[in-house]
Design an enzyme around this catalytic site. Structure first.
Site, PDB file in Angstrom:
ATOM      1  N   SER A 127       0.841  -1.200   0.000  1.00 15.02           N
ATOM      2  CA  SER A 127       0.000   0.000   0.000  1.00 15.02           C
ATOM      3  C   SER A 127       0.866   1.237   0.000  1.00 15.02           C
ATOM      4  O   SER A 127       2.000   1.222   0.514  1.00 15.02           O
ATOM      5  CB  SER A 127      -0.854  -0.025   1.268  1.00 15.02           C
ATOM      6  OG  SER A 127      -1.388   1.241   1.508  1.00 15.02           O
ATOM      7  N   TYR A 152      -2.129  -0.245  10.675  1.00 19.12           N
ATOM      8  CA  TYR A 152      -2.301  -0.880   9.363  1.00 19.12           C
ATOM      9  C   TYR A 152      -1.091  -0.610   8.467  1.00 19.12           C
ATOM     10  O   TYR A 152      -0.513  -1.534   7.874  1.00 19.12           O
ATOM     11  CB  TYR A 152      -3.584  -0.365   8.690  1.00 19.12           C
ATOM     12  CG  TYR A 152      -3.670  -0.749   7.239  1.00 19.12           C
ATOM     13  CD1 TYR A 152      -3.991  -2.045   6.859  1.00 19.12           C
ATOM     14  CD2 TYR A 152      -3.385   0.181   6.234  1.00 19.12           C
ATOM     15  CE1 TYR A 152      -4.039  -2.407   5.518  1.00 19.12           C
ATOM     16  CE2 TYR A 152      -3.428  -0.176   4.894  1.00 19.12           C
ATOM     17  CZ  TYR A 152      -3.760  -1.467   4.541  1.00 19.12           C
ATOM     18  OH  TYR A 152      -3.798  -1.812   3.217  1.00 19.12           O
ATOM     19  N   LYS A 156       2.018  -3.156   6.730  1.00 20.05           N
ATOM     20  CA  LYS A 156       2.496  -3.251   5.342  1.00 20.05           C
ATOM     21  C   LYS A 156       4.000  -2.992   5.272  1.00 20.05           C
ATOM     22  O   LYS A 156       4.708  -3.648   4.514  1.00 20.05           O
ATOM     23  CB  LYS A 156       1.728  -2.273   4.445  1.00 20.05           C
ATOM     24  CG  LYS A 156       0.248  -2.606   4.293  1.00 20.05           C
ATOM     25  CD  LYS A 156       0.003  -3.951   3.627  1.00 20.05           C
ATOM     26  CE  LYS A 156      -1.471  -4.282   3.511  1.00 20.05           C
ATOM     27  NZ  LYS A 156      -1.735  -5.650   3.041  1.00 20.05           N
TER      28      LYS A 156
END
Ligand code: NAD
Ligand code: UFG
Length: 343
Positions: A127, A152, A156
């Site tokens: 991402s 989050y 990643k």
């Protein structure tokens, strides 16, 4: 013989669109999904679009035993595309442990099982959140990774590090991380699209649900950012364009065209769009007004980010084809169709 691709999270939003493109390109698709954020009938919808129903195994990839026995029975897999993860920035701030557990636990299990089974290629859903809040825009793959703004985003960043270390240590595994910017829209058939469970966390499903009357108003998280109109900026790309990049990445690994053991590519349009501009695009494309109200900022949000996609354009021969308005229209057609089907 068709090459078999494992698509984890394949009944989810991006995974289902990718399954359609893979099947269209002559691959056999096998899906693992625990249906945490998707429905099993997505495989029937994929069947309706492609004429082929992918095999679906329903289990949690964090369950190592289930994953190991899956690979024991499927040693002929040519590559894995790993979508399965939790994905909401705001939710991750509220539930960090769940995010670390699911996103990293599943990846570690998967890499371990691939190593044991001798499966060679991994495409990882990364991402643009790995860049944190970049100092210079647009971001390219050489841009320094700033501290992640959310748990989050951190999953990643750490996920990419785990893959880098693994490809260094395990000579059989090669990987490509695709750093998505903001995928939106739905398949033109309106048979698959983004269907979050409960209240949507992402902007476009919130817009379409508000326009449909399921939500009273869209809350816009802040209008006092350091951007031209004060609203957050993202790079929104059509999910079908994004799905096609996965087919290219898988072929690159299978054909051994990768230039290093672990490559990464930005996938975006290169155009920054503010939240207000996104709302206006939806209204222009559909003729439907969106009731919105500006509220407080959302913790974990990045102020502005958009891609320099030139490496993917050059190396993968991939670029986005759909406009923002086209993508918004497909999102709306999907919303209307799914609601009318639900009665
Ligand atoms: P999604 O929630 O629609 O799909 C993810 C799928 O994975 C769901 O079907 C879910 O049930 C499944 N899943 C989650 N954890 C699982 C587990 N432990 N075992 C088995 N299945 C599991 O999300 P999406 O939008 O399709 O995102 C796919 C991937 O792309 C994710 O890794 C996400 O972080 C990444 N990504 C998404 C976006 C975005 O804006 N949608 C942007 C950048 C990156
Ligand atoms: N937004 C609102 N109101 C909402 C939802 C979102 O104003 O109800 C705003 C956000 O503040 C942000 C923009 O719309 O400025 C986009 O927010 P999203 O939640 O749609 O997308 P994010 O950029 O926060 O995150 C998404 C995915 C991540 C992915 C990331 C890549 O959820 O998985 O895109 O940019 F990593």
């Amino acid at each position: 013989m068709k090459k078999k691709i494992l698509v984890t999270g394949g009944t989810g939003y991006i995974g289902s669109h990718t399954a359609v493109e893979l099947i269209g390109d002559g691959f056999e698709v096998v899906i693992i999904d625990n249906l945490h954020n998707s429905e099993a009938d997505v495989v029937d919808r994929i069947h309706q679009i492609t004429g082929v129903k992918p095999h679906l195994e329903i289990f949690d990839i964090c369950n190592k035993e289930s994953l190991d026995s899956f690979f024991t029975a499927n040693k002929d897999i040519s590559a894995v595309i790993h979508f399965a993860a939790y994905k909401a920035v705001g939710e991750s701030v509220r539930k960090p442990l769940e995010y670390y557990q699911n996103n990293l636990g599943s990846l570690i299990n998967l890499l371990g099982a691939m190593k044991e089974a001798g499966i060679p290629g991994l495409v990882f859903s990364s991402s643009c959140t790995v860049y944190g809040q970049p100092e210079e825009l647009p971001v390219n793959e050489q841009s320094p990774l700033q501290p992640a703004e959310s748990p989050y985003g951190n999953t990643k960043q750490i996920g990419e590090q785990i893959i880098r270390d693994t490809t260094r240590a395990v000579s059989t595994i090669k990987a490509i991380a695709l750093r998505y910017f903001n995928p939106i829209g739905a398949h033109p058939s309106a048979l698959i699209g983004e269907l979050p469970r409960g209240v949507p966390e992402n902007l476009v499903p919130y817009i379409t649900q508000t326009a449909y009357g399921l939500r009273d108003e869209l809350k816009v998280f802040g209008d006092d950012f350091n951007t031209p109109d004060g609203y957050c900026i993202r790079d929104y790309l059509h999910v079908v364009d994004l799905a096609k990049a996965h087919v290219v990445a898988v072929k690159r690994l299978i054909e051994g065209k990768n230039k290093s053991d672990f490559e990464m590519f930005n996938l975006g349009t290169g155009i920054g769009v503010s939240v207000l501009e996104a709302i206006k695009s939806f209204e222009r494309a559909t003729g439907v007004k969106v009731n919105y109200k500006v509220t407080d900022r959302r913790p974990g949000d990045i102020e502005k980010i958009w891609a320099d996609p030139s490496l993917a354009n050059r190396e993968l021969g991939w670029k986005t084809l759909s406009s923002l308005d086209e993508a918004m229209l497909t999102a709306w057609n999907w919303e209307k169709k799914i609601r009318s089907n639900k009665g």
